[in-house]
Write a protein that holds these residues in place. Structure first.
Motif, mmCIF file in Angstrom:
data_model
loop_
_atom_site.group_PDB
_atom_site.id
_atom_site.type_symbol
_atom_site.label_atom_id
_atom_site.label_comp_id
_atom_site.label_asym_id
_atom_site.label_seq_id
_atom_site.Cartn_x
_atom_site.Cartn_y
_atom_site.Cartn_z
ATOM 1 N N TYR A 35 24.952 45.226 36.472
ATOM 2 C CA TYR A 35 25.450 45.801 35.224
ATOM 3 C C TYR A 35 24.902 45.004 34.043
ATOM 4 O O TYR A 35 24.650 43.809 34.130
ATOM 5 C CB TYR A 35 26.975 45.730 35.149
ATOM 6 N N GLY A 42 31.919 47.401 27.145
ATOM 7 C CA GLY A 42 32.129 47.374 28.581
ATOM 8 C C GLY A 42 30.806 47.360 29.322
ATOM 9 O O GLY A 42 29.770 47.741 28.777
ATOM 10 N N PRO A 43 30.813 46.896 30.564
ATOM 11 C CA PRO A 43 29.578 46.876 31.354
ATOM 12 C C PRO A 43 29.043 48.279 31.605
ATOM 13 O O PRO A 43 29.800 49.237 31.714
ATOM 14 C CB PRO A 43 30.028 46.230 32.675
ATOM 15 N N TYR A 100 36.072 51.719 46.739
ATOM 16 C CA TYR A 100 35.908 51.840 45.291
ATOM 17 C C TYR A 100 36.024 50.483 44.604
ATOM 18 O O TYR A 100 35.693 50.346 43.432
ATOM 19 C CB TYR A 100 37.010 52.736 44.723
ATOM 20 N N GLU A 101 36.522 49.497 45.304
ATOM 21 C CA GLU A 101 36.867 48.219 44.684
ATOM 22 C C GLU A 101 35.646 47.319 44.618
ATOM 23 O O GLU A 101 35.131 46.881 45.639
ATOM 24 C CB GLU A 101 37.988 47.554 45.473
ATOM 25 N N GLN A 102 35.211 47.039 43.412
ATOM 26 C CA GLN A 102 34.050 46.193 43.207
ATOM 27 C C GLN A 102 34.496 44.796 42.789
ATOM 28 O O GLN A 102 35.415 44.638 41.981
ATOM 29 C CB GLN A 102 33.139 46.779 42.131
ATOM 30 N N SER B 32 39.640 58.163 40.288
ATOM 31 C CA SER B 32 40.196 56.865 40.614
ATOM 32 C C SER B 32 40.141 56.045 39.332
ATOM 33 O O SER B 32 39.141 56.089 38.614
ATOM 34 C CB SER B 32 39.395 56.166 41.723
ATOM 35 N N PHE B 34 41.122 52.272 37.261
ATOM 36 C CA PHE B 34 41.291 50.839 37.451
ATOM 37 C C PHE B 34 41.541 50.184 36.101
ATOM 38 O O PHE B 34 41.150 50.696 35.051
ATOM 39 C CB PHE B 34 40.015 50.201 38.033
ATOM 40 N N TYR B 36 40.596 46.297 34.752
ATOM 41 C CA TYR B 36 39.986 44.995 35.013
ATOM 42 C C TYR B 36 40.301 44.078 33.842
ATOM 43 O O TYR B 36 40.413 44.521 32.695
ATOM 44 C CB TYR B 36 38.468 45.119 35.138
ATOM 45 N N LEU B 46 39.866 42.505 39.146
ATOM 46 C CA LEU B 46 40.638 43.731 39.274
ATOM 47 C C LEU B 46 42.129 43.428 39.133
ATOM 48 O O LEU B 46 42.673 42.595 39.849
ATOM 49 C CB LEU B 46 40.365 44.383 40.625
ATOM 50 N N LYS B 49 44.716 49.359 40.709
ATOM 51 C CA LYS B 49 43.916 50.560 40.905
ATOM 52 C C LYS B 49 44.809 51.738 41.278
ATOM 53 O O LYS B 49 45.842 51.589 41.925
ATOM 54 C CB LYS B 49 42.875 50.354 42.000
ATOM 55 N N PHE B 90 39.720 46.030 30.465
ATOM 56 C CA PHE B 90 38.897 47.230 30.555
ATOM 57 C C PHE B 90 39.569 48.270 31.438
ATOM 58 O O PHE B 90 39.966 47.973 32.571
ATOM 59 C CB PHE B 90 37.516 46.917 31.136
ATOM 60 N N LEU B 104 31.185 53.030 38.281
ATOM 61 C CA LEU B 104 32.311 52.746 37.400
ATOM 62 C C LEU B 104 31.918 53.045 35.967
ATOM 63 O O LEU B 104 30.858 52.633 35.504
ATOM 64 C CB LEU B 104 32.739 51.289 37.516
ATOM 65 N N PHE B 106 33.184 52.240 32.323
ATOM 66 C CA PHE B 106 34.072 51.328 31.631
ATOM 67 C C PHE B 106 34.403 51.831 30.232
ATOM 68 O O PHE B 106 33.555 52.424 29.549
ATOM 69 C CB PHE B 106 33.411 49.951 31.485
ATOM 70 N N GLY B 107 35.633 51.561 29.804
ATOM 71 C CA GLY B 107 35.980 51.733 28.409
ATOM 72 C C GLY B 107 35.374 50.611 27.583
ATOM 73 O O GLY B 107 34.721 49.706 28.109
#
Lengths: 113, 116
Positions: A35, A42-43, A100-102, B32, B34, B36, B46, B49, B90, B104, B106-107
């Protein structure tokens, strides 16, 4: 369990010079992401690997950026030549197959002068 | 296309008071979602979620978020802020389903300031 490892943590180079970043994902994670995170944002995804295959590199500026993950474990992201606008934090993340969890590394902060 | 909007770029609270960080999402599919957290010079961690199970999701460090489909929101809350909560937060969306790429979105992030 060791987390995602990135090196170097900081890098300062002059424009037009090459630079490389290294990432070692969490053991057993077959998915690896690079990223780009600009200041105050954000990334944004640059490239995603499934094992050694780059399955999404649509956001990678291929004229100057390249990446590899030859053995499906650690990965290198390269910029050649670097431009002033490349100053940012480069993040690496990994995930287990189908998750989904990075998990993110601490990032490499690049400054191009 | 998927997107997230974090409604506040900066939130300031006093220690011991509640925290509310707002997030709205846009997704053509079941998302989905999340949250962060990013502390200075540290990697993204994280917090919690949502993946189509319970709509009220509990995370680490006392944070929780509620998925509200009718409002397309996923706001992050904590009953009592601690000084160590000061960080960048985020909100993130990704695509569910067979075509999921794990990408993903991100905001822009919300900076949480906690005053003594």
């Amino acid at each position: 369990e060791a987390g995602v490892v990135q090196s170097p943590r900081y890098k300062i180079i002059e424009k037009k010079q090459p630079v490389a970043f290294w990432c070692n994902p969490i053991s057993g994670h077959n998915t690896l992401y690079w990223y780009l995170q600009n200041l105050g944002q954000g990334p944004e995804l640059l490239i995603r690997y499934e094992n050694e295959e780059a399955v999404d590199d649509s956001q990678l500026p291929k004229d100057r950026f390249s990446a590899e993950r030859l053995k499906g474990v650690d990965s290198t992201l390269k910029i050649q030549p670097a431009e002033l606008g490349d100053s940012a934090v480069y993040l690496c993340a990994s995930a287990a197959r189908g998750s989904y969890e990075q998990y993110f590394g601490p990032g490499t902060r690049l400054t191009v002068t | 296309a998927q997107s997230v909007t974090q409604l506040d770029s900066h939130v300031s609270v006093s220690e011991g008071t509640p925290v509310l960080l707002r997030c709205n999402y846009s997704s053509s599919y079941s998302p989905s979602l999340f949250w962060y957290v990013q502390h200075p010079n540290k990697g993204l961690q994280l917090l919690l979620k949502y993946t189509s199970a319970a709509t009220l999701v509990k995370g680490i460090n006392g944070f929780e978020a509620e998925f509200k489909k009718s409002e397309t929101s996923f706001h992050l809350t904590k009953p009592s802020a601690h000084m160590s909560d000061a960080a960048e937060y985020f909100c993130v969306v990704t695509l569910n389903g067979s075509s999921n790429t794990g990408k993903l979105i991100f905001g822009q992030g919300t900076t949480l300031q906690v005053k003594p």
